[in-house]
Write a protein that holds these residues in place. Structure first.
Motif, short mmCIF file in Angstrom:
data_model
loop_
_atom_site.label_atom_id
_atom_site.label_comp_id
_atom_site.label_asym_id
_atom_site.label_seq_id
_atom_site.Cartn_x
_atom_site.Cartn_y
_atom_site.Cartn_z
N SER A 10 -25.59 17.45 -53.75
CA SER A 10 -25.88 18.78 -54.30
C SER A 10 -24.73 19.14 -55.23
N VAL A 13 -21.69 19.09 -52.85
CA VAL A 13 -21.37 17.91 -52.03
C VAL A 13 -21.58 16.63 -52.83
N ILE A 54 -18.17 16.12 -45.96
CA ILE A 54 -19.10 16.92 -45.14
C ILE A 54 -18.39 17.36 -43.86
N SER A 55 -18.81 18.49 -43.33
CA SER A 55 -18.17 19.07 -42.15
C SER A 55 -18.58 18.32 -40.88
N VAL A 58 -22.18 19.09 -39.86
CA VAL A 58 -23.17 18.35 -40.66
C VAL A 58 -23.22 16.89 -40.21
N LYS A 59 -22.07 16.33 -39.86
CA LYS A 59 -22.03 14.95 -39.37
C LYS A 59 -22.84 14.82 -38.08
N LEU A 62 -26.47 14.98 -39.01
CA LEU A 62 -26.83 13.74 -39.70
C LEU A 62 -27.02 12.62 -38.68
N VAL A 101 -28.92 13.25 -45.96
CA VAL A 101 -27.75 14.14 -45.95
C VAL A 101 -28.16 15.56 -46.35
N ARG A 102 -29.08 15.68 -47.33
CA ARG A 102 -29.56 17.02 -47.72
C ARG A 102 -30.21 17.72 -46.53
N LEU A 105 -27.57 18.93 -44.24
CA LEU A 105 -26.82 20.07 -44.80
C LEU A 105 -27.54 21.39 -44.55
N ARG A 106 -28.87 21.33 -44.43
CA ARG A 106 -29.64 22.54 -44.21
C ARG A 106 -29.37 23.05 -42.79
#
Length: 144
Positions: A10, A13, A54-55, A58-59, A62, A101-102, A105-106
């Motif tokens: 994005s 990111v 990425i935080s 988020v990991k 994911l 990954v998107r 991220l949501r």
């Protein structure tokens, strides 16, 4: 100037090239002599455990979304062999990783709050059920 192979997810990111490893392997399935000679399939490994783009939250999402594609080390492994050319398989793997990954991220939706029907709604429902019961009782023969 050398082309960077960073993966843009994005505007905010971008996954650095250092956290992506590509390995080319021979694809299975139809393809004749080409499939036996050329390593056209790609294994794209995203080293999510060490990625700072990425935080940690988020990991975790994911890793959960990746399912069997996630390793114990926190890596995500994407295999692409849909196309005959190595370059198209590389693009396919990178796009599938970007989509994953998107999705991570949501942020997750807020938990659903349980609601209860109002007292009036409960009374109306019971009244309707009793009325229906009376109608059906009237249809029965007298001997029942």
């Amino acid at each position: 100037m050398a082309e960077t192979r960073d993966l843009r997810i994005s505007n905010a990111v971008v996954l650095p090239e250092a956290d992506l490893e590509e390995q080319f392997i021979r694809a299975s399935g139809p393809g004749g002599q080409n499939v036996n000679k050329v390593s056209s399939a790609v294994q794209l490994r995203f080293l999510a455990g060490r990625c700072e783009a990425i935080s940690p939250e988020v990991k975790r999402r994911l890793h959960r979304l990746a399912g069997q594609r996630a390793t114990k080390d926190g890596d995500v492994l994407i295999e692409a062999s849909r196309f005959r050319s190595q370059e198209r398989n590389r693009e396919d793997a990178r796009e599938r990783l970007a989509d994953l990954v998107r999705e991570a991220l949501r942020p997750p939706p807020p938990p659903r709050k349980k609601t209860r029907p109002s007292k009036g709604a409960v009374e109306r429902r019971i009244k309707e059920k009793k009325g229906r019961s009376k109608i059906k009782a009237m249809r029965r023969s007298v001997g029942d």
